[in-house]
Write a protein that holds these residues in place. Structure first.
Motif, PDB file in Angstrom:
ATOM      1  N   ASN A  34       0.800  -1.219   0.000  1.00 52.42           N
ATOM      2  CA  ASN A  34       0.000   0.000   0.000  1.00 52.42           C
ATOM      3  C   ASN A  34       0.835   1.272   0.000  1.00 52.42           C
ATOM      4  N   ASP A  35       2.093   1.178   0.366  1.00 51.03           N
ATOM      5  CA  ASP A  35       2.925   2.376   0.491  1.00 51.03           C
ATOM      6  C   ASP A  35       4.093   2.309  -0.483  1.00 51.03           C
ATOM      7  N   GLU A  36       3.817   2.513  -1.738  1.00 49.94           N
ATOM      8  CA  GLU A  36       4.837   2.415  -2.771  1.00 49.94           C
ATOM      9  C   GLU A  36       5.835   3.562  -2.737  1.00 49.94           C
ATOM     10  N   THR A  37       5.469   4.679  -2.125  1.00 52.82           N
ATOM     11  CA  THR A  37       6.365   5.834  -2.116  1.00 52.82           C
ATOM     12  C   THR A  37       7.326   5.800  -0.938  1.00 52.82           C
ATOM     13  N   SER A  38       7.079   4.937   0.022  1.00 53.22           N
ATOM     14  CA  SER A  38       7.927   4.865   1.205  1.00 53.22           C
ATOM     15  C   SER A  38       9.284   4.286   0.844  1.00 53.22           C
ATOM     16  N   GLU A  39      10.326   4.936   1.326  1.00 52.35           N
ATOM     17  CA  GLU A  39      11.669   4.429   1.125  1.00 52.35           C
ATOM     18  C   GLU A  39      12.302   4.193   2.477  1.00 52.35           C
ATOM     19  N   TYR A  40      12.872   3.023   2.641  1.00 51.27           N
ATOM     20  CA  TYR A  40      13.511   2.685   3.898  1.00 51.27           C
ATOM     21  C   TYR A  40      14.926   3.219   3.872  1.00 51.27           C
ATOM     22  N   GLU A  41      15.350   3.806   4.983  1.00 53.53           N
ATOM     23  CA  GLU A  41      16.711   4.307   5.069  1.00 53.53           C
ATOM     24  C   GLU A  41      17.401   3.655   6.252  1.00 53.53           C
ATOM     25  N   LEU A  42      18.612   3.180   6.013  1.00 51.96           N
ATOM     26  CA  LEU A  42      19.384   2.554   7.072  1.00 51.96           C
ATOM     27  C   LEU A  42      19.862   3.598   8.071  1.00 51.96           C
ATOM     28  N   THR A  43      19.949   3.182   9.335  1.00 52.16           N
ATOM     29  CA  THR A  43      20.537   4.053  10.348  1.00 52.16           C
ATOM     30  C   THR A  43      22.053   4.040  10.146  1.00 52.16           C
ATOM     31  N   ASN A  44      22.737   4.979  10.780  1.00 51.23           N
ATOM     32  CA  ASN A  44      24.205   5.011  10.679  1.00 51.23           C
ATOM     33  C   ASN A  44      24.824   3.736  11.237  1.00 51.23           C
ATOM     34  N   GLU A  45      24.232   3.212  12.319  1.00 54.24           N
ATOM     35  CA  GLU A  45      24.733   1.978  12.914  1.00 54.24           C
ATOM     36  C   GLU A  45      24.565   0.811  11.940  1.00 54.24           C
ATOM     37  N   GLN A  46      23.423   0.740  11.270  1.00 54.96           N
ATOM     38  CA  GLN A  46      23.195  -0.321  10.295  1.00 54.96           C
ATOM     39  C   GLN A  46      24.158  -0.202   9.114  1.00 54.96           C
ATOM     40  N   LYS A  47      24.405   1.023   8.677  1.00 56.26           N
ATOM     41  CA  LYS A  47      25.351   1.243   7.583  1.00 56.26           C
ATOM     42  C   LYS A  47      26.749   0.780   7.968  1.00 56.26           C
ATOM     43  N   LEU A  48      27.157   1.063   9.210  1.00 49.65           N
ATOM     44  CA  LEU A  48      28.471   0.644   9.694  1.00 49.65           C
ATOM     45  C   LEU A  48      28.586  -0.879   9.712  1.00 49.65           C
ATOM     46  N   VAL A  49      27.569  -1.553  10.214  1.00 47.04           N
ATOM     47  CA  VAL A  49      27.570  -3.018  10.241  1.00 47.04           C
ATOM     48  C   VAL A  49      27.680  -3.561   8.818  1.00 47.04           C
ATOM     49  N   LEU A  50      26.946  -2.989   7.901  1.00 46.96           N
ATOM     50  CA  LEU A  50      26.981  -3.424   6.503  1.00 46.96           C
ATOM     51  C   LEU A  50      28.359  -3.192   5.892  1.00 46.96           C
ATOM     52  N   GLU A  51      28.949  -2.043   6.162  1.00 51.16           N
ATOM     53  CA  GLU A  51      30.290  -1.750   5.634  1.00 51.16           C
ATOM     54  C   GLU A  51      31.324  -2.728   6.186  1.00 51.16           C
ATOM     55  N   GLU A  52      31.237  -3.028   7.488  1.00 51.94           N
ATOM     56  CA  GLU A  52      32.172  -3.973   8.091  1.00 51.94           C
ATOM     57  C   GLU A  52      32.011  -5.364   7.486  1.00 51.94           C
ATOM     58  N   ALA A  53      30.774  -5.793   7.305  1.00 55.07           N
ATOM     59  CA  ALA A  53      30.528  -7.104   6.714  1.00 55.07           C
ATOM     60  C   ALA A  53      31.033  -7.160   5.280  1.00 55.07           C
ATOM     61  N   THR A  54      30.858  -6.078   4.550  1.00 56.68           N
ATOM     62  CA  THR A  54      31.334  -6.015   3.164  1.00 56.68           C
ATOM     63  C   THR A  54      32.849  -6.126   3.108  1.00 56.68           C
ATOM     64  N   GLU A  55      33.525  -5.410   4.005  1.00 52.30           N
ATOM     65  CA  GLU A  55      34.995  -5.470   4.057  1.00 52.30           C
ATOM     66  C   GLU A  55      35.473  -6.890   4.358  1.00 52.30           C
ATOM     67  N   LYS A  56      34.813  -7.549   5.324  1.00 52.25           N
ATOM     68  CA  LYS A  56      35.196  -8.920   5.676  1.00 52.25           C
ATOM     69  C   LYS A  56      34.965  -9.871   4.499  1.00 52.25           C
ATOM     70  N   TYR A  57      33.874  -9.651   3.778  1.00 51.02           N
ATOM     71  CA  TYR A  57      33.572 -10.499   2.623  1.00 51.02           C
ATOM     72  C   TYR A  57      34.648 -10.344   1.546  1.00 51.02           C
ATOM     73  N   TYR A  58      34.970  -9.097   1.190  1.00 52.11           N
ATOM     74  CA  TYR A  58      35.943  -8.870   0.116  1.00 52.11           C
ATOM     75  C   TYR A  58      37.364  -9.262   0.522  1.00 52.11           C
ATOM     76  N   SER A  59      37.677  -9.211   1.813  1.00 56.04           N
ATOM     77  CA  SER A  59      39.012  -9.596   2.262  1.00 56.04           C
ATOM     78  C   SER A  59      39.149 -11.112   2.378  1.00 56.04           C
ATOM     79  N   GLY A  60      38.020 -11.822   2.312  1.00 59.75           N
ATOM     80  CA  GLY A  60      38.046 -13.276   2.457  1.00 59.75           C
ATOM     81  C   GLY A  60      38.018 -13.709   3.911  1.00 59.75           C
TER      82      GLY A  60
END
Length: 83
Positions: A34-60
């Protein structure tokens, strides 16, 4: 014209929704649809967790898994907790 895979995905989702018994899940799906215009935005803490996980993934440092492997591991974990 929609692809066959897209049609198949839609039918699979409809089938799953038909068999849902959890009102919270149904309400959540309804709110998304019902809410097609709503966009979810990550919190800064969530962004940090995602960045850390991405770094660990690419480093192996951390392995990656296929979706099937994740489902199998989740089921094993769930069944072990039930026992």
């Amino acid at each position: 014209m929609q692809s066959i895979n897209l049609q198949k995905d839609k039918l699979e989702l409809i089938e799953k929704i038909i068999h849902l018994e959890d009102k919270n899940t149904l309400d959540y799906i309804k709110s998304i649809l019902n809410d097609e215009t709503s966009e979810y935005e990550l919190t800064n803490e969530q962004k940090l967790v995602l960045e850390e996980a991405t770094e660990k993934y690419y480093s192996g440092e951390e392995p990656s898994f296929t979706w099937e492997e994740i489902k199998i591991n989740a089921r094993k974990s769930y069944n072990e907790k039930k026992s």
